[in-house]
Design an enzyme around this catalytic site. Structure first.
Site, short mmCIF file in Angstrom:
data_model
loop_
_atom_site.label_atom_id
_atom_site.label_comp_id
_atom_site.label_asym_id
_atom_site.label_seq_id
_atom_site.Cartn_x
_atom_site.Cartn_y
_atom_site.Cartn_z
N GLU A 1 0.82 -1.20 0.00
CA GLU A 1 0.00 0.00 0.00
C GLU A 1 0.86 1.26 0.00
O GLU A 1 0.56 2.23 -0.69
CB GLU A 1 -0.93 -0.01 1.22
CG GLU A 1 -1.90 1.17 1.24
CD GLU A 1 -2.76 1.19 2.49
OE1 GLU A 1 -3.45 2.20 2.71
OE2 GLU A 1 -2.71 0.20 3.26
N ARG A 2 1.93 1.25 0.78
CA ARG A 2 2.81 2.42 0.82
C ARG A 2 3.44 2.66 -0.55
O ARG A 2 3.58 3.80 -1.00
CB ARG A 2 3.90 2.23 1.88
CG ARG A 2 3.40 2.33 3.31
CD ARG A 2 4.53 2.32 4.33
NE ARG A 2 5.27 1.07 4.32
CZ ARG A 2 6.49 0.93 3.81
NH1 ARG A 2 7.10 1.96 3.25
NH2 ARG A 2 7.11 -0.24 3.85
N ARG A 3 3.84 1.57 -1.20
CA ARG A 3 4.47 1.71 -2.52
C ARG A 3 3.45 2.19 -3.56
O ARG A 3 3.81 2.94 -4.48
CB ARG A 3 5.08 0.38 -2.94
CG ARG A 3 6.29 0.00 -2.08
CD ARG A 3 6.80 -1.37 -2.40
NE ARG A 3 7.93 -1.71 -1.54
CZ ARG A 3 8.49 -2.91 -1.48
NH1 ARG A 3 8.01 -3.89 -2.23
NH2 ARG A 3 9.51 -3.14 -0.68
N GLU A 36 9.69 -6.12 5.66
CA GLU A 36 9.38 -4.88 4.93
C GLU A 36 9.41 -3.69 5.88
O GLU A 36 9.89 -2.61 5.53
CB GLU A 36 8.01 -5.00 4.27
CG GLU A 36 7.66 -3.78 3.43
CD GLU A 36 6.32 -3.92 2.73
OE1 GLU A 36 5.89 -2.94 2.10
OE2 GLU A 36 5.71 -5.00 2.82
N ASN A 37 8.91 -3.89 7.09
CA ASN A 37 8.89 -2.80 8.07
C ASN A 37 10.31 -2.40 8.47
O ASN A 37 10.60 -1.21 8.68
CB ASN A 37 8.10 -3.24 9.31
CG ASN A 37 7.79 -2.08 10.24
OD1 ASN A 37 7.35 -1.02 9.79
ND2 ASN A 37 8.03 -2.26 11.52
N ARG A 40 12.15 0.24 6.32
CA ARG A 40 11.73 1.64 6.33
C ARG A 40 12.87 2.53 6.80
O ARG A 40 13.57 2.21 7.76
CB ARG A 40 10.53 1.84 7.26
CG ARG A 40 9.21 1.35 6.73
CD ARG A 40 8.16 1.36 7.82
NE ARG A 40 8.24 2.55 8.65
CZ ARG A 40 7.74 2.62 9.88
NH1 ARG A 40 7.17 1.57 10.43
NH2 ARG A 40 7.83 3.74 10.58
#
Length: 247
Positions: A1-3, A36-37, A40
């Site tokens: 979603e962030r991407r 993935e976190n 960041r």
């Protein structure tokens, strides 16, 4: 979603994606989410260390395996995990950006000396020490400790000073005499140290007065002996009185 949001902000019409299907288990999804976190850029050192810790405990990953997954070295992962070995108050300060991740290195050098570690932590905050200055102090403490191993009595006396005064105390022994250095961080600390010393002096003086008051039933010879001992104690007390020293 962030991407996806980032792609829209960048005005991209198409982006490469990898769609994973139902062969994934919930555990695999959790693993991917954690990894993935970790990647960041705005992740704090403490959150990163806790994420690494989850991968170790929940997924039985080795440090080098985590490093491969996040594109870091094994040493990077190991050093991050070491942050969690620090006392909670230091971890909280790191989370609140009161000190940097670099400051944790000199603090971890004193992991087996909690009193000196806490004193250095307070010194970093009070004096706004940079990492190099903090490392220099930590190394000096380690060297001094190693040098004093040959004189256990000196170490014991130094530890008693630290316990009594609640701050770092260093004793430097010379061929004749030596020097005692007491650390303080502000005027309030200095005043508190002085009050502790003066309070101890008053306690010792009151003990002498009590011993003298209880001599009413003694013989003349015993009273003379007590007076001689009291006089000697007062002379000794005067010799070592805080009023005879300068700071």
């Amino acid at each position: 979603e962030r991407r996806l949001r980032a792609a829209r902000l960048a005005g991209l019409q198409q982006v490469p994606v990898l769609i994973r299907t139902g062969e994934e288990t919930d555990l695999m999804k959790l693993e991917l989410a954690i990894i993935e976190n970790i990647q960041r850029e705005d992740l704090s050192p403490v959150d990163r260390a806790r994420a690494f810790d989850r991968l170790v405990k929940e997924f039985n990953f080795k440090h080098h395996e985590i490093g491969k997954k996040v594109g870091k070295s094994r040493e990077y992962v190991s050093n991050s995990l070491r942050i969690l070995s620090l006392p909670e108050y230091i971890i909280n300060a790191l989370s609140e950006n009161k000190l940097t991740e670099g400051h944790t290195r000199p603090l971890m050098m004193l992991i087996d000396r909690p009193q000196e570690q806490e004193t250095l932590f307070k010194e970093i905050l009070a004096k706004k020490l940079n990492v190099r200055e903090a490392e220099s102090i930590a190394r000096h403490i380690a060297v001094e400790r190693a040098r004093k191993l040959i004189d256990q009595e000196l170490i014991d006396i130094e530890d008693l000073f630290k316990e009594k005064l609640g701050t770092r105390v260093r004793i430097e022994k010379k061929e004749e005499g030596g020097r005692v250095t007491i650390d303080f961080f502000n005027k309030e600390d200095l005043r508190a140290l002085l009050e502790r010393i003066v309070a101890d002096e008053k306690v010792n003086h009151s003990q002498i007065e009590i011993s003298v008051e209880n001599t009413s039933s003694l013989t003349d010879e015993e009273e003379v002996l007590i007076e001689d001992q009291t006089s000697k104690s007062e002379d000794d007390e005067s010799l070592y009185s805080v009023t005879n020293f300068s700071i």
